[in-house]
Design an enzyme around this catalytic site. Structure first.
Site, PDB file in Angstrom:
ATOM      1  CG  ASP A  82      -9.536   1.146  -0.593  1.00 19.77           C
ATOM      2  OD1 ASP A  82      -8.620   1.059  -1.435  1.00 19.77           O
ATOM      3  OD2 ASP A  82      -9.330   1.186   0.635  1.00 19.77           O
ATOM      4  CG  ASP A  96      -2.288   0.552   0.945  1.00 16.68           C
ATOM      5  OD1 ASP A  96      -2.397   1.410   0.042  1.00 16.68           O
ATOM      6  OD2 ASP A  96      -3.267   0.178   1.637  1.00 16.68           O
TER       7      ASP A  96
END
Length: 430
Positions: A220, A159
């Site tokens: 997301d 990430d």
């Protein structure tokens, strides 16, 4: 000339180091990822069944192995954020939370491997992970790659919270090199483009495809139809940039499948599965496999759907038609001159009868096809390119076809992959 030789050698040494070339993810990865359904739930006292702990992963591994998932290709069981202790150990190594993962990650990897599965883990190229756990700063890249390899990890999602654009530009390729240097095959999933807006000039898809096996381009996913649509809209609007970037070993990742959760109807679930498949997306489920409904399982375990998703050519599909009637048509070219078509309805009123022909969808003249409806299994034989046909598409639903030529035109044709932006996606006679 000595200088020229030294320069040539330096260049030769630098070039292969950039390319990932790990031979992995020749088809989009399939498996299970904790995040969307289980998030950063670390309260194992109040919620032992659903908290991020080794028990959750042991149980999901059992389900993948025993309920038919593994045998269909769902092999990866992936840990997301919030698995680690809040501090590194005395030697500076990442360690799992001792209360929630008392046996450690190596033992979890062994358990997963014994069931014919592979283990994925999560890191963040920054000072902290998105959930506030220790991040992998540039000085820790090599050490963390080594740790993951020693544990027997098979995939890393890296990430990008709490890092700058410069750090990402240095760190993401650096981690690719570090993973390769461990000698362990580790599929590499990068969130890099999602933190840079997902588009050129800030994102260089040529470099990305050389560094990462898959990458998150956009937001997301959440447990809602709105979220699925927003992702689909972005991928379709930017398909001229995104579609050529995908292929064996390097995939666009529109994020997890939320089928089996709370936000999608059955029709919408069938739509996400079909649209992700036509986009050649990784199939990473994020749902509770211990309690999944029979209807959700049937969608996720559709054999023909998975065969199409895993097609060895690895060509990402495109939206080829957008009608005023809110019907959209997507096409994915497949190996052996086959194709997948998705007829998708954004309507919110009632089932819609959509009439078209393969000629209108730019299929080659004089070809004849056998068509299989991917969800109903119904077969139409002898469909000619010029024949008019109708499909009935439910609101927010799809009809998906697998088309296989039984007779091709005299001249062989192949789909041309790369095209100038804005051109239609036409199979071309070569």
């Amino acid at each position: 000339s000595g200088l020229a030789l030294a320069l040539a050698l330096a260049l030769a040494a630098a070039l292969p180091a950039l390319a990932l070339e790990n031979g992995l993810a020749r088809t989009p990865p399939m498996g299970w990822l904790a995040w969307e359904r289980f998030r950063c739930n670390v309260d194992c006292r109040a919620d032992p069944r659903n908290c991020i702990s080794e028990m959750l992963f042991f149980e999901m591994a059992d389900r993948l192995a025993e309920d038919g998932w593994r045998d269909l290709g769902y092999k990866y069981i992936n840990i997301d954020d919030c698995w680690s202790a809040k501090q590194r150990d005395a030697a500076g190594r990442l360690v799992p939370d001792p209360e929630r993962f008392p046996r450690g990650i190596k033992a979890l990897a062994d358990y997963v491997h014994a069931r014919g599965l592979k283990l994925g883990i999560y890191g963040d190229l920054g000072t902290l992970t998105c959930g506030g756990y220790p991040g992998t700063t540039l000085d820790r890249v090599e050490q963390d790659a080594q740790t993951f390899a020693e544990w027997g990890v098979d995939m890393l999602k890296l990430d990008g919270c709490y890092s700058s654009g410069e750090e990402q530009a240095e760190g993401y390729p650096e981690m690719a090199r570090a993973l390769n240097a461990t000698g362990r095959p580790i599929v590499y999933s990068c969130s890099w483009p999602a933190y840079q807006g997902g588009l050129p000039p800030k994102v260089n898809y040529t470099v990305l495809a050389e560094v990462c096996n898959l990458w998150r381009n956009y937001d997301d996913i959440q447990d809602s139809w709105d979220s699925v649509l927003s992702i689909l809209d972005w991928f379709s609007a930017n398909q001229d940039v995104l579609q050529p970037a995908a292929g064996p070993g390097h995939w666009n990742d529109p994020d997890m499948l939320i089928i089996g959760n709370f936000g999608l109807s059955d029709e919408q679930s069938r739509s996400q599965m079909a649209l992700w498949t036509v986009m050649a997306a990784p199939l990473l489920m994020s749902t509770d496999l211990r309690t999944i409904s029979a209807s959700a399982k049937e969608i996720l375990q559709n054999r023909l759907m998975i065969q199409i998703n895993q097609d060895p050519l690895g060509i990402q599909g495109r939206r080829i038609v957008k009608e005023k009637s809110h019907i959209e048509v997507f096409l994915r070219p497949l190996s052996q001159a086959a194709s997948a078509l998705v007829f998708f309805s954004r309507r919110t009123d009632m089932p819609f009868v959509y009439t078209t022909s393969l000629a209108k969808l730019h299929f080659p003249e004089d070809a004849v096809y056998e068509v299989q409806d991917v969800y109903s299994g119904k077969i139409i034989s002898g469909l000619k390119t010029g024949d008019s046909f109708s499909v009935v598409i439910d609101p927010s639903g799809v009809v998906m076809w697998y088309l296989y030529p039984t007779a091709l035109p005299a001249q062989p044709w192949h789909v041309v992959r790369q095209q100038a932006p804005g051109e239609g996606f036409h199979p071309v006679l070569l």
